[in-house]
Design an enzyme around this catalytic site. Structure first.
Site: not given
Length: 275
Positions: A30, A32, A137
Site C-alpha cells: 500500500a 500512505v 507485526d
C-alpha cells in the site's frame, strides 16, 4: 476488480472528502498519504492498498480484521477512523502522527523518554493480549508518536493481512520477528519477543541480531545504563525459546512496572558518583 493499479495520487487530488497533500510512504502492499479531511478540518493518514492485492478473499480478511481492531479501545492504540471504497480505491483513514518511533530512534533518547515510550508500547500490547489478540507485526514503523509524546501502536489487522498478501505465507517483518513466528507459529510470546528487541535497541542503541545469542551488540553500554534486573528482563524477553519468555505482554508489563523505579535510581546513583 477492474484490472489493477499501483496507487499514485497527486497533491491536491480529491478522494471524497479527503484532499491529498503529500505521499508519506510507499510499500509493496500500500501507499500512505497525508490528506486533509475537508469536512472535519483535520489532517489524516490514508492507507490505500494497491489494486492488485484486493481480491475478494483479501477484502473479506480486511473486513474481519477491521472489525477485530474496532474492539480495541485504548489510548496507546491507533484507532481506524474509517475504511471504505472511495472512487474505486479502498481507503483506510487513520489519525496522523507527527512521526514514527523508527524516526525517533535516529536521535539519542534520555533514559526517562525510553522508559516512558517502553511503558506505552507495553500498555498497548498488554491490552490487546488481554483480548487474546496477537499483533504479529510489532516494529518501530508501526508505532506513531503524537504532539504530547503519546505513543500509539498501529496496524492491528491491517499489518496481518498485508504481510500474508505480499509474502504469501506467515506474518511479520524480518528483523523484528520471533524465530517461531518465522516458522509460521506466532503466539502472544512472539509479540513479547518483538517488544523486547525494540526495548533493547532503545536502551542499548544497537539491534540484537539473529541468532540472538546473549550478550548482543551494545551490551557494554547497556550494562552501564541499567541495573542487572533490567538486563535479566531484556534477556528473558528476547530468548529464542518462547517458553523461557514472559507468557504475554501483560506479564511483561507487570514486571516492567516493578523495575522502572530501579532503573531511574540506578541512573541517579551513577550521576552522583560521577559528580
Amino acid at each position: 476488480m477492474q484490472g489493477f493499479r499501483i496507487v499514485g495520487l497527486k497533491a491536491r487530488q480529491r478522494l471524497g472528502k479527503y484532499r491529498i497533500e503529500r505521499r508519506l510512504s510507499d510499500g509493496g502492499f500500500a501507499a500512505v498519504y497525508q490528506a486533509m479531511d475537508t469536512i472535519e478540518g483535520i489532517r489524516v493518514a490514508l492507507k490505500i492498498p494497491h489494486d492488485r492485492h484486493l481480491t475478494e478473499e483479501i477484502l473479506k480478511d480486511f473486513r474481519n480484521e477491521v472489525r477485530l481492531a474496532a474492539r480495541l479501545e485504548h489510548p496507546n492504540i491507533l484507532r481506524l477512523k474509517n475504511a471504505s471504497f472511495i472512487d474505486d480505491y479502498f481507503v483506510i483513514a487513520l489519525p496522523l502522527g507527527e512521526r514514527t518511533l523508527a524516526d525517533r530512534l535516529q536521535k539519542r533518547m534520555s533514559l526517562q523518554t525510553v522508559l516512558d515510550l517502553a511503558e506505552q508500547m507495553l500498555e498497548a500490547t498488554a491490552y490487546a493480549h488481554r483480548q487474546r489478540i496477537i499483533h504479529c507485526d510489532i516494529k518501530p514503523e508501526n508505532m506513531l508518536l503524537f504532539a504530547d509524546n503519546t505513543l500509539r501502536l498501529s496496524d492491528f489487522g491491517i499489518a496481518k493481512v498485508a504481510q500474508k498478501t505480499v509474502r504469501g505465507s506467515g506474518t511479520g517483518t524480518v528483523g523484528y520477528m520471533a524465530p517461531e513466528q518465522a516458522m509460521g507459529k506466532p503466539s502472544l510470546r512472539s509479540d513479547v519477543f518483538s517488544l523486547g528487541l525494540i526495548m533493547y535497541r532503545m536502551f542499548a542503541g544497537e539491534w540484537p541480531d539473529w541468532p540472538y545469542e546473549w550478550p548482543p551488540p551494545g551490551y557494554a553500554r547497556l550494562r552501564q545504563r541499567v541495573p542487572v534486573e533490567m538486563l535479566d528482563f531484556l534477556k528473558r524477553a528476547i530468548d529464542p525459546n518462547p517458553r523461557k519468555r514472559f507468557r504475554d505482554a501483560d506479564h511483561m508489563l507487570n514486571v516492567f512496572h516493578r523495575l522502572k523505579a530501579r532503573v531511574l535510581n540506578h541512573a541517579a546513583r551513577r550521576r552522583r558518583k560521577s559528580a
